[in-house]
Design a protein around this motif. Structure first.
Motif, PDB file in Angstrom:
ATOM      1  N   ILE A 218     -15.792 -38.646  12.025  1.00 13.07           N
ATOM      2  CA  ILE A 218     -16.540 -39.054  13.216  1.00 13.07           C
ATOM      3  C   ILE A 218     -16.112 -40.451  13.644  1.00 13.07           C
ATOM      4  O   ILE A 218     -16.172 -41.403  12.853  1.00 13.07           O
ATOM      5  CB  ILE A 218     -18.059 -39.033  12.947  1.00 13.07           C
ATOM      6  N   HIS A 219     -15.669 -40.567  14.888  1.00 20.22           N
ATOM      7  CA  HIS A 219     -15.222 -41.837  15.447  1.00 20.22           C
ATOM      8  C   HIS A 219     -16.445 -42.576  15.995  1.00 20.22           C
ATOM      9  O   HIS A 219     -16.881 -42.340  17.120  1.00 20.22           O
ATOM     10  CB  HIS A 219     -14.198 -41.568  16.554  1.00 20.22           C
ATOM     11  N   ALA A 220     -17.019 -43.480  15.193  1.00 20.72           N
ATOM     12  CA  ALA A 220     -18.311 -44.088  15.514  1.00 20.72           C
ATOM     13  C   ALA A 220     -18.204 -45.255  16.483  1.00 20.72           C
ATOM     14  O   ALA A 220     -19.064 -45.432  17.354  1.00 20.72           O
ATOM     15  CB  ALA A 220     -19.003 -44.542  14.228  1.00 20.72           C
ATOM     16  N   LEU A 221     -17.182 -46.089  16.337  1.00 21.50           N
ATOM     17  CA  LEU A 221     -16.934 -47.196  17.263  1.00 21.50           C
ATOM     18  C   LEU A 221     -15.524 -47.065  17.803  1.00 21.50           C
ATOM     19  O   LEU A 221     -14.567 -46.913  17.039  1.00 21.50           O
ATOM     20  CB  LEU A 221     -17.103 -48.555  16.562  1.00 21.50           C
ATOM     21  N   LYS A 222     -15.396 -47.148  19.120  1.00 24.70           N
ATOM     22  CA  LYS A 222     -14.130 -46.815  19.774  1.00 24.70           C
ATOM     23  C   LYS A 222     -13.586 -48.007  20.563  1.00 24.70           C
ATOM     24  O   LYS A 222     -14.080 -48.327  21.643  1.00 24.70           O
ATOM     25  CB  LYS A 222     -14.347 -45.610  20.715  1.00 24.70           C
ATOM     26  N   ASP A 223     -12.626 -48.684  19.969  1.00 21.70           N
ATOM     27  CA  ASP A 223     -11.887 -49.750  20.647  1.00 21.70           C
ATOM     28  C   ASP A 223     -12.833 -50.792  21.244  1.00 21.70           C
ATOM     29  O   ASP A 223     -12.775 -51.113  22.436  1.00 21.70           O
ATOM     30  CB  ASP A 223     -10.995 -49.152  21.745  1.00 21.70           C
ATOM     31  N   ILE A 224     -13.695 -51.343  20.392  1.00 21.44           N
ATOM     32  CA  ILE A 224     -14.684 -52.328  20.836  1.00 21.44           C
ATOM     33  C   ILE A 224     -14.029 -53.690  21.043  1.00 21.44           C
ATOM     34  O   ILE A 224     -13.323 -54.198  20.165  1.00 21.44           O
ATOM     35  CB  ILE A 224     -15.825 -52.461  19.803  1.00 21.44           C
ATOM     36  N   HIS A 225     -14.296 -54.280  22.200  1.00 21.37           N
ATOM     37  CA  HIS A 225     -13.904 -55.652  22.499  1.00 21.37           C
ATOM     38  C   HIS A 225     -15.153 -56.395  22.956  1.00 21.37           C
ATOM     39  O   HIS A 225     -15.802 -55.978  23.918  1.00 21.37           O
ATOM     40  CB  HIS A 225     -12.865 -55.702  23.621  1.00 21.37           C
ATOM     41  N   LEU A 226     -15.497 -57.478  22.284  1.00 21.53           N
ATOM     42  CA  LEU A 226     -16.604 -58.314  22.748  1.00 21.53           C
ATOM     43  C   LEU A 226     -16.507 -59.685  22.104  1.00 21.53           C
ATOM     44  O   LEU A 226     -15.772 -59.886  21.149  1.00 21.53           O
ATOM     45  CB  LEU A 226     -17.971 -57.666  22.490  1.00 21.53           C
ATOM     46  N   HIS A 227     -17.267 -60.625  22.653  1.00 19.89           N
ATOM     47  CA  HIS A 227     -17.275 -61.969  22.091  1.00 19.89           C
ATOM     48  C   HIS A 227     -18.669 -62.562  22.204  1.00 19.89           C
ATOM     49  O   HIS A 227     -19.486 -62.149  23.042  1.00 19.89           O
ATOM     50  CB  HIS A 227     -16.260 -62.875  22.802  1.00 19.89           C
ATOM     51  N   VAL A 228     -18.931 -63.530  21.334  1.00 15.57           N
ATOM     52  CA  VAL A 228     -20.179 -64.285  21.344  1.00 15.57           C
ATOM     53  C   VAL A 228     -19.808 -65.758  21.240  1.00 15.57           C
ATOM     54  O   VAL A 228     -19.098 -66.156  20.311  1.00 15.57           O
ATOM     55  CB  VAL A 228     -21.098 -63.893  20.166  1.00 15.57           C
ATOM     56  N   SER A 229     -20.269 -66.557  22.172  1.00 13.98           N
ATOM     57  CA  SER A 229     -20.003 -67.991  22.149  1.00 13.98           C
ATOM     58  C   SER A 229     -21.125 -68.727  21.419  1.00 13.98           C
ATOM     59  O   SER A 229     -22.270 -68.258  21.358  1.00 13.98           O
ATOM     60  CB  SER A 229     -19.888 -68.540  23.573  1.00 13.98           C
ATOM     61  N   GLU A 230     -20.775 -69.884  20.870  1.00 13.58           N
ATOM     62  CA  GLU A 230     -21.758 -70.678  20.132  1.00 13.58           C
ATOM     63  C   GLU A 230     -22.943 -71.011  21.031  1.00 13.58           C
ATOM     64  O   GLU A 230     -22.786 -71.393  22.190  1.00 13.58           O
ATOM     65  CB  GLU A 230     -21.110 -71.964  19.621  1.00 13.58           C
ATOM     66  N   GLY A 231     -24.155 -70.824  20.488  1.00 14.38           N
ATOM     67  CA  GLY A 231     -25.380 -71.159  21.208  1.00 14.38           C
ATOM     68  C   GLY A 231     -25.966 -70.040  22.035  1.00 14.38           C
ATOM     69  O   GLY A 231     -27.084 -70.175  22.553  1.00 14.38           O
TER      70      GLY A 231
END
Length: 236
Positions: A14-27
């Motif tokens: 089962i392909h649960a996560l597919k080519d995820i791109h994301l970011h979180v900046s400080e704060g």
């Protein structure tokens, strides 16, 4: 602070996560919203090392952490407060907090951290000798968050903190998340309560069947007719 590129996670076939791109900046407070089974909790478990990705890169503060042990990731300040609270029911409130601070070797610092949790959640100070399993649902959630704070998170991963709570307690928990963030902790929040999550978040990602399908400023997503219809009961 966090940058994810091309993340793919499988449960067997089962392909649960597919080519995820994301970011979180400080704060920031960044929220992930989506239906049950969309992959939100899987993503947090992958970030904290509980699940190994098949491919992709996870950079935390400029260092690649994909595939590292949960302990090593925790030591870097990426802390996971899991869905379902997962407190130690047969231990006292204070013992749960002490376990959360297992990385802290200085007893004075450990004590100071516990007192900081008590100042954030005064009810826990009143219950500190009480067995954690006898707390109310809201108190258990406060303890779970407090235990996570004991590890001095730089980035706190919160998985469904409002699940199963009465509306008044939900508001209280979201206020606490804002307080924690204002004190300097970056937050990634997974929430079924999209209405409240979008109110306090800076940015949001929408997951569907393991893919990021929408991303943007939380305020913009809250005003989106598509989001309102799918996740906010047609209104906000």
């Amino acid at each position: 602070m966090l940058n994810i590129e091309g993340l793919n996670v499988y449960y067997g076939a089962i392909h649960a996560l597919k080519d995820i791109h994301l970011h979180v900046s400080e704060g920031e407070i960044v929220t992930l919203i989506g239906a049950n089974g969309a992959g939100k909790s899987t993503l947090l478990r992958t970030l904290s090392g509980l699940i190994k990705p098949r491919t992709g890169i996870i950079h935390f503060q400029g260092m690649a952490v994909q595939g590292q042990s949960p302990r090593n990731i925790t030591m870097k300040g990426l802390i996971h407060c899991p869905e379902g609270r997962r407190i130690f029911a047969n231990m006292s409130v204070e013992e749960n907090l002490e376990l959360g601070g297992f990385l802290q070797r200085d007893q004075k610092e450990l004590r100071s951290d516990i007192e900081n949790v008590y100042s954030t959640f005064p009810i826990l100070a009143e219950r500190k000798k009480q067995m954690a399993g006898t707390l109310s649902g809201g108190e258990q959630q406060m303890l779970a968050i407090g235990r996570s704070l004991m590890a001095r998170p730089k980035l706190l991963l919160l998985d469904e903190p409002s699940m199963g709570l009465a509306p008044l307690l939900v508001k209280e928990i979201f206020k606490v998340i804002q307080t924690i963030n204002a004190a300097g902790t970056t937050v990634m929040l997974v929430e079924q309560n999209a209405h409240q999550a979008l109110k306090i978040a800076d940015r949001a990602y929408v997951l569907e069947t393991g893919k990021v399908v929408i991303e943007g400023e939380a305020s913009e997503l809250a005003d989106s007719d598509e989001i309102k219809l799918a996740y906010l009961g047609g209104h906000i």
